[in-house]
Scaffold this motif. Structure first.
Motif, PDB file in Angstrom:
ATOM      1  N   UNK A   1       1.158  -1.059   0.020  1.00 44.91           N
ATOM      2  CA  UNK A   1      -0.093  -0.238   0.082  1.00 44.91           C
ATOM      3  C   UNK A   1       0.971   1.083  -0.116  1.00 44.91           C
ATOM      4  N   UNK A   2       0.065   2.681  -0.129  1.00 44.19           N
ATOM      5  CA  UNK A   2       1.146   3.788  -0.538  1.00 44.19           C
ATOM      6  C   UNK A   2       1.285   4.429   1.112  1.00 44.19           C
ATOM      7  N   UNK A   3       2.151   4.984   1.314  1.00 40.02           N
ATOM      8  CA  UNK A   3       2.582   5.315   2.886  1.00 40.02           C
ATOM      9  C   UNK A   3       1.505   6.072   3.705  1.00 40.02           C
ATOM     10  N   UNK A   4       0.643   6.772   3.035  1.00 44.17           N
ATOM     11  CA  UNK A   4      -0.764   7.353   3.833  1.00 44.17           C
ATOM     12  C   UNK A   4      -1.624   6.158   4.098  1.00 44.17           C
ATOM     13  N   UNK A   5      -1.846   5.138   2.749  1.00 45.90           N
ATOM     14  CA  UNK A   5      -2.841   4.336   3.466  1.00 45.90           C
ATOM     15  C   UNK A   5      -2.279   2.905   4.287  1.00 45.90           C
ATOM     16  N   UNK A   6      -0.633   2.590   4.014  1.00 45.41           N
ATOM     17  CA  UNK A   6      -0.441   2.463   5.108  1.00 45.41           C
ATOM     18  C   UNK A   6      -0.997   2.949   6.312  1.00 45.41           C
ATOM     19  N   UNK A   7      -0.560   3.657   6.674  1.00 45.09           N
ATOM     20  CA  UNK A   7      -0.384   5.029   8.195  1.00 45.09           C
ATOM     21  C   UNK A   7      -2.155   4.586   8.459  1.00 45.09           C
ATOM     22  N   UNK A   8      -2.922   5.524   7.691  1.00 52.45           N
ATOM     23  CA  UNK A   8      -4.015   4.622   8.139  1.00 52.45           C
ATOM     24  C   UNK A   8      -4.596   3.487   8.251  1.00 52.45           C
ATOM     25  N   UNK A   9      -4.444   2.732   7.668  1.00 54.33           N
ATOM     26  CA  UNK A   9      -4.939   1.220   8.099  1.00 54.33           C
ATOM     27  C   UNK A   9      -4.073   1.045   9.717  1.00 54.33           C
TER      28      UNK A   9
ATOM     29  N   UNK B   1     -12.753   7.246  18.624  1.00 47.69           N
ATOM     30  CA  UNK B   1     -11.777   6.941  18.654  1.00 47.69           C
ATOM     31  C   UNK B   1     -10.795   7.483  17.691  1.00 47.69           C
ATOM     32  N   UNK B   2     -11.127   7.520  16.409  1.00 42.59           N
ATOM     33  CA  UNK B   2     -10.073   7.626  15.222  1.00 42.59           C
ATOM     34  C   UNK B   2     -10.277   9.212  14.980  1.00 42.59           C
ATOM     35  N   UNK B   3     -11.355   9.598  15.242  1.00 46.99           N
ATOM     36  CA  UNK B   3     -12.306  11.142  15.287  1.00 46.99           C
ATOM     37  C   UNK B   3     -12.865  10.698  13.378  1.00 46.99           C
ATOM     38  N   UNK B   4     -13.342  10.028  12.674  1.00 45.76           N
ATOM     39  CA  UNK B   4     -13.800   9.628  11.224  1.00 45.76           C
ATOM     40  C   UNK B   4     -15.392   8.668  11.024  1.00 45.76           C
ATOM     41  N   UNK B   5     -15.481   9.769  10.503  1.00 47.88           N
ATOM     42  CA  UNK B   5     -17.099   8.804   9.960  1.00 47.88           C
ATOM     43  C   UNK B   5     -17.309   7.138  10.262  1.00 47.88           C
ATOM     44  N   UNK B   6     -18.069   6.694   9.792  1.00 49.84           N
ATOM     45  CA  UNK B   6     -18.351   5.096  10.829  1.00 49.84           C
ATOM     46  C   UNK B   6     -18.115   5.085   9.274  1.00 49.84           C
ATOM     47  N   UNK B   7     -18.820   4.876   8.892  1.00 49.86           N
ATOM     48  CA  UNK B   7     -18.258   4.864   7.832  1.00 49.86           C
ATOM     49  C   UNK B   7     -17.479   3.749   7.063  1.00 49.86           C
ATOM     50  N   UNK B   8     -16.502   5.526   7.395  1.00 48.93           N
ATOM     51  CA  UNK B   8     -14.571   5.811   6.974  1.00 48.93           C
ATOM     52  C   UNK B   8     -14.315   4.292   7.823  1.00 48.93           C
ATOM     53  N   UNK B   9     -14.579   4.065   9.037  1.00 49.88           N
ATOM     54  CA  UNK B   9     -14.268   2.994   9.526  1.00 49.88           C
ATOM     55  C   UNK B   9     -14.768   1.729   9.285  1.00 49.88           C
ATOM     56  N   UNK B  10     -15.385   1.597   9.072  1.00 48.05           N
ATOM     57  CA  UNK B  10     -16.399   0.059   7.985  1.00 48.05           C
ATOM     58  C   UNK B  10     -15.577  -0.594   7.637  1.00 48.05           C
ATOM     59  N   UNK B  11     -15.123   0.662   6.636  1.00 48.06           N
ATOM     60  CA  UNK B  11     -14.325   0.245   5.159  1.00 48.06           C
ATOM     61  C   UNK B  11     -12.908   0.017   5.189  1.00 48.06           C
ATOM     62  N   UNK B  12     -12.112   0.456   6.189  1.00 46.11           N
ATOM     63  CA  UNK B  12     -11.073   0.274   6.435  1.00 46.11           C
ATOM     64  C   UNK B  12     -10.839  -1.294   6.899  1.00 46.11           C
ATOM     65  N   UNK B  13     -12.292  -1.114   8.714  1.00 45.09           N
ATOM     66  CA  UNK B  13     -11.804  -2.910   9.284  1.00 45.09           C
ATOM     67  C   UNK B  13     -12.190  -4.010   8.152  1.00 45.09           C
ATOM     68  N   UNK B  14     -12.488  -3.798   6.838  1.00 48.22           N
ATOM     69  CA  UNK B  14     -13.169  -4.929   6.194  1.00 48.22           C
ATOM     70  C   UNK B  14     -12.075  -5.010   5.579  1.00 48.22           C
ATOM     71  N   UNK B  15     -10.892  -3.747   4.855  1.00 50.60           N
ATOM     72  CA  UNK B  15      -9.522  -3.969   4.576  1.00 50.60           C
ATOM     73  C   UNK B  15      -8.708  -4.856   5.332  1.00 50.60           C
ATOM     74  N   UNK B  16      -8.643  -3.740   6.427  1.00 53.97           N
ATOM     75  CA  UNK B  16      -7.695  -4.677   7.169  1.00 53.97           C
ATOM     76  C   UNK B  16      -8.274  -6.421   7.277  1.00 53.97           C
ATOM     77  N   UNK B  17      -9.642  -7.545   7.758  1.00 54.87           N
ATOM     78  CA  UNK B  17      -9.531  -8.082   7.632  1.00 54.87           C
ATOM     79  C   UNK B  17      -9.485  -9.010   6.430  1.00 54.87           C
ATOM     80  N   UNK B  18      -9.125  -8.087   5.256  1.00 52.83           N
ATOM     81  CA  UNK B  18      -9.137  -8.628   3.768  1.00 52.83           C
ATOM     82  C   UNK B  18      -7.519  -8.776   4.165  1.00 52.83           C
ATOM     83  N   UNK B  19      -6.905  -7.940   4.679  1.00 54.12           N
ATOM     84  CA  UNK B  19      -5.314  -8.588   4.626  1.00 54.12           C
ATOM     85  C   UNK B  19      -5.072  -8.826   5.583  1.00 54.12           C
ATOM     86  N   UNK B  20      -6.032  -9.294   6.203  1.00 59.11           N
ATOM     87  CA  UNK B  20      -5.009 -10.171   7.363  1.00 59.11           C
ATOM     88  C   UNK B  20      -5.170 -11.306   7.571  1.00 59.11           C
TER      89      UNK B  20
END
Length: 401
Positions: A323-331, A351-370
């Motif tokens: 991933x890019x440096x920005x994507x890597x840091x956010x995840x 906790x992150x100060x983002x929209x819940x939908x954004x958090x859900x999207x990132x959590x799905x990415x994490x689940x796919x990566x690990x």
């Protein structure tokens, strides 16, 4: 200027006054010493080689010198060496000069009474006797001044000796002990009147400036300022009020205080304090205050292990490599928030100060990566350590509580 009355006294009267006063000086000195011993029974009198009290010699010389100078028309001069020695003795014994000054006043008062009687015998006019009284008070000031000089010299010598003994005690305390040195420690501590505590903490300071004045750490705390990084040994550090007193005393200083440990483990407390100071110098811990290691456990456990953390990060966070440096840091920030937060996407988003939908999207990415590995307890714990260490270094954004 008014002509001194003593200059108008006939020479024969002056000679008569001096003759009587000098002949009675030894007896008067004994009388004064007797009265001093009576009023100050605790006073320790040092004797000369012949066994005669030095105080008696001093009193006699003071009387003779005063009379000789006065009748010769000169300003009475105090014999400096002996009265400096009296003051020096008080300083070395750790006593104040109050008692010595009171003794001087007693001696001058008794001397004046007898000299007034001798003045009548020698037909010394009243104006000249008034001048004698004034000279007596000036003489008293001179006695005190010489004693103060000796006292200051002794006090400085005593303070220097105490600092030397204190440095020796600190060095012994901070050594790695392989055997029982409690007796040696007790002896060294007794020399400076320091009571051995059950527990201690060791502090390491960073000077705010080269000529910084030593902090007033209070009684009982051993402070060693000779080292490039001053050190202090704090007895019973968990005593109520001790921490606040030290915070005020070290305001403006940087440094760290190690954890409380048993007396024999002082070197352990020192090591933690030194570790914290190194992190302060690297900018990883705040400057301008003296930190408590027990309040910085996370930083002290994770930040010094930089090589281990880097190696673990390469392995644990390998799925982020493509991933890019920005994507890597956010995840990575999202992964840490998820591990730290009980709950799902809404809690992570808060906790992150983002929209819940954004958090859900990132959590799905994490689940796919690990994959399923993200649910393993050991894997999550290792990730927690690695990600927290990166956050402490400033490589991840701080959590929003």
């Amino acid at each position: 200027m008014t002509r001194p009355a003593w200059q108008d006294v006939p020479r024969s009267n002056l000679d008569r006054f001096e003759e009587i006063a000098r002949s009675e000086a030894p007896e008067l000195a004994h009388t004064i010493l007797f009265q001093i011993r009576r009023e100050y029974p605790y006073l320790h009198l040092v004797e000369d080689e012949s066994g005669e009290p030095l105080a008696l010699v001093g009193i006699r010389r003071a009387i003779e010198g005063f009379v000789s100078n006065l009748t010769a028309g000169a300003h009475p001069r105090v014999p400096p060496e002996m009265f400096q020695e009296f003051g020096r003795g008080e300083g070395l014994e750790g006593r104040s000069l109050d008692a010595l000054q009171a003794i001087y006043r007693l001696g001058v008062r008794l001397t004046w009474r007898r000299l007034a009687e001798i003045g009548q015998q020698a037909d010394i006019p009243a104006p000249a006797m008034y001048e004698l009284a004034e000279s007596g008070f000036e003489y008293l000031d001179g006695l005190v001044e010489q004693s103060v000089r000796g006292y200051a010299e002794a006090a400085a010598r005593r303070a220097s000796e105490r600092l030397r003994l204190q440095r020796q005690l600190i060095e012994l305390l901070l050594m790695e002990h392989r055997g029982d040195v409690s007796m040696t420690l007790a002896e060294r501590a007794a020399r400076i009147g320091w009571e051995l505590p059950e527990t201690i903490a060791v502090g390491v300071l960073v000077r705010p400036a080269r000529e910084a004045v030593a902090p007033a750490v209070g009684q009982g705390v051993l402070l060693e300022m000779e080292s490039e990084q001053p050190r202090m040994v704090i007895p019973d550090p968990e005593t109520a009020g001790r921490a606040e007193t030290l915070r005020r005393a070290t305001a403006g200083w940087s440094g760290a205080i190690g954890p409380p440990v048993p007396l024999a483990a002082a070197a352990t407390s020192l090591r933690w304090a030194e570790t914290a100071v190194q992190l302060v110098k690297k900018g990883l811990l705040p400057q301008g205050e003296v930190l408590y290691c027990t309040e910085r456990t996370e930083e002290l456990l994770l930040l010094p292990a930089e090589d281990l953390i880097d190696a673990a990060a390469r392995r644990c966070l390998a799925p982020l490599d493509g991933l890019s440096a920005t994507q890597s840091r956010r995840l990575a920030e999202t992964l840490l928030a998820w591990i730290e937060t009980p709950g799902g996407a809404p809690e992570v988003a808060a906790r992150l100060g983002v929209h819940p939908q954004t958090a859900r999207y990132r959590l799905r990415q994490i689940r796919e990566l690990w994959g399923d590995a993200i649910d393993e307890a050991d894997q999550r714990f290792e990730m927690l350590l690695v990600l927290r260490a990166l956050r402490l270094r400033g490589d991840l954004a701080p959590a929003q509580d």
